[in-house]
Design a protein around this motif. Structure first.
Motif, PDB file in Angstrom:
ATOM      1  N   SER A 117       0.807  -1.220   0.000  1.00 36.78           N
ATOM      2  CA  SER A 117       0.000   0.000   0.000  1.00 36.78           C
ATOM      3  C   SER A 117       0.841   1.272   0.000  1.00 36.78           C
ATOM      4  N   ALA A 118       2.041   1.217   0.568  1.00 35.84           N
ATOM      5  CA  ALA A 118       2.881   2.416   0.659  1.00 35.84           C
ATOM      6  C   ALA A 118       4.123   2.261  -0.202  1.00 35.84           C
ATOM      7  N   THR A 119       5.152   1.665   0.352  1.00 35.61           N
ATOM      8  CA  THR A 119       6.419   1.450  -0.346  1.00 35.61           C
ATOM      9  C   THR A 119       7.209   0.394   0.420  1.00 35.61           C
ATOM     10  N   PRO A 120       8.032  -0.398  -0.244  1.00 32.21           N
ATOM     11  CA  PRO A 120       8.829  -1.402   0.478  1.00 32.21           C
ATOM     12  C   PRO A 120       9.720  -0.802   1.553  1.00 32.21           C
ATOM     13  N   ARG A 121      10.133   0.460   1.375  1.00 31.14           N
ATOM     14  CA  ARG A 121      10.976   1.115   2.379  1.00 31.14           C
ATOM     15  C   ARG A 121      10.221   1.434   3.664  1.00 31.14           C
ATOM     16  N   ALA A 122       8.883   1.384   3.635  1.00 26.25           N
ATOM     17  CA  ALA A 122       8.101   1.672   4.836  1.00 26.25           C
ATOM     18  C   ALA A 122       8.295   0.613   5.920  1.00 26.25           C
ATOM     19  N   VAL A 123       8.754  -0.563   5.515  1.00 27.71           N
ATOM     20  CA  VAL A 123       8.985  -1.636   6.488  1.00 27.71           C
ATOM     21  C   VAL A 123      10.041  -1.225   7.507  1.00 27.71           C
ATOM     22  N   PHE A 124      11.018  -0.396   7.080  1.00 26.32           N
ATOM     23  CA  PHE A 124      12.051   0.048   8.013  1.00 26.32           C
ATOM     24  C   PHE A 124      11.439   0.819   9.180  1.00 26.32           C
ATOM     25  N   ILE A 125      10.384   1.585   8.904  1.00 27.30           N
ATOM     26  CA  ILE A 125       9.718   2.350   9.960  1.00 27.30           C
ATOM     27  C   ILE A 125       8.973   1.420  10.904  1.00 27.30           C
ATOM     28  N   LEU A 126       8.263   0.429  10.354  1.00 25.17           N
ATOM     29  CA  LEU A 126       7.505  -0.500  11.195  1.00 25.17           C
ATOM     30  C   LEU A 126       8.428  -1.329  12.079  1.00 25.17           C
ATOM     31  N   ARG A 127       9.600  -1.650  11.585  1.00 22.95           N
ATOM     32  CA  ARG A 127      10.544  -2.429  12.388  1.00 22.95           C
ATOM     33  C   ARG A 127      11.050  -1.647  13.593  1.00 22.95           C
ATOM     34  N   GLY A 186       0.355  -0.640  10.263  1.00 21.37           N
ATOM     35  CA  GLY A 186       0.505  -0.957   8.851  1.00 21.37           C
ATOM     36  C   GLY A 186      -0.404  -0.177   7.929  1.00 21.37           C
ATOM     37  N   SER A 187      -1.322   0.629   8.483  1.00 22.05           N
ATOM     38  CA  SER A 187      -2.191   1.432   7.629  1.00 22.05           C
ATOM     39  C   SER A 187      -1.406   2.584   7.024  1.00 22.05           C
ATOM     40  N   LEU A 188      -1.938   3.141   5.963  1.00 19.96           N
ATOM     41  CA  LEU A 188      -1.237   4.208   5.266  1.00 19.96           C
ATOM     42  C   LEU A 188      -1.066   5.439   6.151  1.00 19.96           C
ATOM     43  N   VAL A 189      -2.098   5.775   6.910  1.00 19.29           N
ATOM     44  CA  VAL A 189      -2.016   6.937   7.801  1.00 19.29           C
ATOM     45  C   VAL A 189      -0.971   6.699   8.889  1.00 19.29           C
ATOM     46  N   ASN A 190      -0.944   5.493   9.431  1.00 21.60           N
ATOM     47  CA  ASN A 190       0.038   5.156  10.464  1.00 21.60           C
ATOM     48  C   ASN A 190       1.466   5.250   9.930  1.00 21.60           C
ATOM     49  N   MET A 249       8.709   9.199   1.648  1.00 24.62           N
ATOM     50  CA  MET A 249       7.418   9.875   1.639  1.00 24.62           C
ATOM     51  C   MET A 249       6.962  10.176   0.216  1.00 24.62           C
ATOM     52  N   SER A 250       7.881  10.607  -0.643  1.00 23.28           N
ATOM     53  CA  SER A 250       7.508  10.883  -2.036  1.00 23.28           C
ATOM     54  C   SER A 250       7.148   9.600  -2.772  1.00 23.28           C
ATOM     55  N   GLU A 251       7.760   8.467  -2.393  1.00 23.96           N
ATOM     56  CA  GLU A 251       7.409   7.192  -3.012  1.00 23.96           C
ATOM     57  C   GLU A 251       5.961   6.812  -2.713  1.00 23.96           C
ATOM     58  N   VAL A 252       5.513   7.111  -1.493  1.00 24.48           N
ATOM     59  CA  VAL A 252       4.111   6.846  -1.147  1.00 24.48           C
ATOM     60  C   VAL A 252       3.184   7.644  -2.051  1.00 24.48           C
ATOM     61  N   ALA A 253       3.540   8.899  -2.300  1.00 23.56           N
ATOM     62  CA  ALA A 253       2.710   9.751  -3.153  1.00 23.56           C
ATOM     63  C   ALA A 253       2.720   9.274  -4.600  1.00 23.56           C
ATOM     64  N   THR A 254       3.884   8.929  -5.136  1.00 26.88           N
ATOM     65  CA  THR A 254       3.961   8.508  -6.530  1.00 26.88           C
ATOM     66  C   THR A 254       3.237   7.180  -6.754  1.00 26.88           C
ATOM     67  N   ARG A 255       3.270   6.289  -5.765  1.00 24.57           N
ATOM     68  CA  ARG A 255       2.512   5.045  -5.910  1.00 24.57           C
ATOM     69  C   ARG A 255       1.013   5.332  -5.911  1.00 24.57           C
ATOM     70  N   ALA A 256       0.593   6.274  -5.064  1.00 25.15           N
ATOM     71  CA  ALA A 256      -0.827   6.626  -5.041  1.00 25.15           C
ATOM     72  C   ALA A 256      -1.277   7.253  -6.348  1.00 25.15           C
ATOM     73  N   LEU A 257      -0.345   7.913  -7.061  1.00 25.22           N
ATOM     74  CA  LEU A 257      -0.683   8.563  -8.328  1.00 25.22           C
ATOM     75  C   LEU A 257      -0.589   7.615  -9.520  1.00 25.22           C
ATOM     76  N   SER A 258      -0.129   6.406  -9.313  1.00 23.07           N
ATOM     77  CA  SER A 258      -0.005   5.467 -10.420  1.00 23.07           C
ATOM     78  C   SER A 258      -1.383   5.081 -10.936  1.00 23.07           C
ATOM     79  N   SER A 259      -1.421   4.627 -12.185  1.00 24.93           N
ATOM     80  CA  SER A 259      -2.710   4.283 -12.811  1.00 24.93           C
ATOM     81  C   SER A 259      -3.388   3.108 -12.123  1.00 24.93           C
TER      82      SER A 259
END
Length: 334
Positions: free
Chosen positions: A52-62, A127-131, A255-265
């Motif tokens: 839902s976000a980006t693979p790099r977001a896992v670093f934050i959850l860890r 794991g939610s996008l807002v979190n 953070m920009s990766e989250v935005a660009t994924r949300a903007l993908s088709s």
């Protein structure tokens, strides 16, 4: 067992012989199941964050401290109950020590109840996008603030044309390929003071270096031993992935990766991109680089370090989102 000799004998009679073993057995079996279930939920949250976000977001959850504390309570309760069951089978347990162990077990049960309540509340958003965006914003903002107020990390600025400075010194090169995750500036400053020399740092946190690439140049260190060179090399930590601790730009990229994924088709969620733009503005725009403490401006006076370029922060964040969603009115207005 040492405390048991101070327990009044009339207190011990309140606890039956089988009560303690029942509590410990129930605690051990339930904590094993709860811990396994919690790790399954955590693994699912990691996969959800990657998709839902980006693979790099896992670093934050860890690095989520709430999750670490709760899981430590579960594992600690399991180990305590398992150790207690083993002790009950030994001849060292007297009636008084059984009573002490029973009291400790009650305290552990109360801690487990509190941890379960906190865990239920925590997994509702884990794991939610807002979190993920909340955690990213909280992690990035102090790093960005420090980078703006101390562009060269409290050292002298090493300009791009200064590569030859200290060329007569000792070169410390990378022992492996990877990303520079952290530079121990305080330790390098102490080392430079001890040899009354200067250290020129040729890399920044977030740079990718190859084995044998120049990391440091130490001017004033005569005939260093292999151990001392290895110690200096270890002051520049190299890992397989970038880290948020000193790498200010990395958090903005995620953070920009989250935005660009949300903007993908495939996703087509411009409001998430708008939310990221607002959060980036909160992180970047209020920072005042002129508000630095003069005493901290040159706290590493024997180090020379490359200064950050503030334009790179905007190129890594706003420019990337503008490239992907500049034609969308909501994103352009944000």
């Amino acid at each position: 067992m040492f405390i048991g000799q101070f327990i009044p004998s009339n207190w011990v009679s309140f606890v039956g012989a089988d009560a303690l073993e029942t509590v410990l057995t129930t605690l051990a079996s339930s904590m094993l199941a709860v811990t396994t279930f919690s790790l399954t939920i955590l693994s699912s949250a990691f996969r959800a964050a990657e998709s839902s976000a980006t693979p790099r977001a896992v670093f934050i959850l860890r690095e989520d401290q709430t999750t670490h504390r709760i899981l430590s309570v579960f594992i600690g309760a399991f180990l305590f109950s398992l150790t207690g069951i083993i002790l009950l089978a030994t001849p060292f347990m007297t009636t008084a020590t059984r009573f002490v162990l029973f009291l400790v077990a009650i305290v552990i049960v109360l801690q487990v109840i509190i941890a379960v309540i906190r865990w239920i509340h925590h997994i509702e958003q884990l794991g939610s996008l807002v979190n993920i965006l909340d955690c990213l914003q909280a992690k990035v903002r102090p790093v960005i603030k420090t980078a703006f107020q101390r562009p060269s990390a409290g050292a002298h600025v090493l300009e791009k044309g200064d590569e030859e400075r200290g060329k007569d010194g000792v070169d410390i090169r990378a022992g492996a390929s990877g990303y520079v995750t952290m530079i121990a500036l305080d330790a390098l400053q102490s080392e430079a003071e001890s040899c009354e020399g200067r250290i020129f740092i040729h890399v920044r946190a977030g740079d990718f270096v190859h084995e044998g690439e120049l990391l440091l140049r130490v001017d004033g260190l005569k005939a260093p031993t292999e151990m001392r060179q290895r110690m200096l090399r270890e002051m520049v930590l190299i890992g397989s992935a970038r880290s948020f601790e000193q790498d200010a730009e990395f958090g903005l990229i995620v953070m920009s990766e989250v935005a660009t994924r949300a903007l993908s088709s495939g996703v087509n969620d411009p409001q998430t991109a708008v939310d990221v733009v607002h959060r980036l503005g909160t992180v970047l725009l209020p920072v005042d680089g002129s508000a630095q403490d003069p005493e901290d401006a040159l706290c590493h006076d024997r180090l020379w370090h490359q200064a950050i370029n503030r334009d790179d922060f905007f190129k890594s964040s706003f420019d990337v989102i503008a490239r992907e969603g500049g034609e969308i009115p909501e994103v352009r207005a944000a």
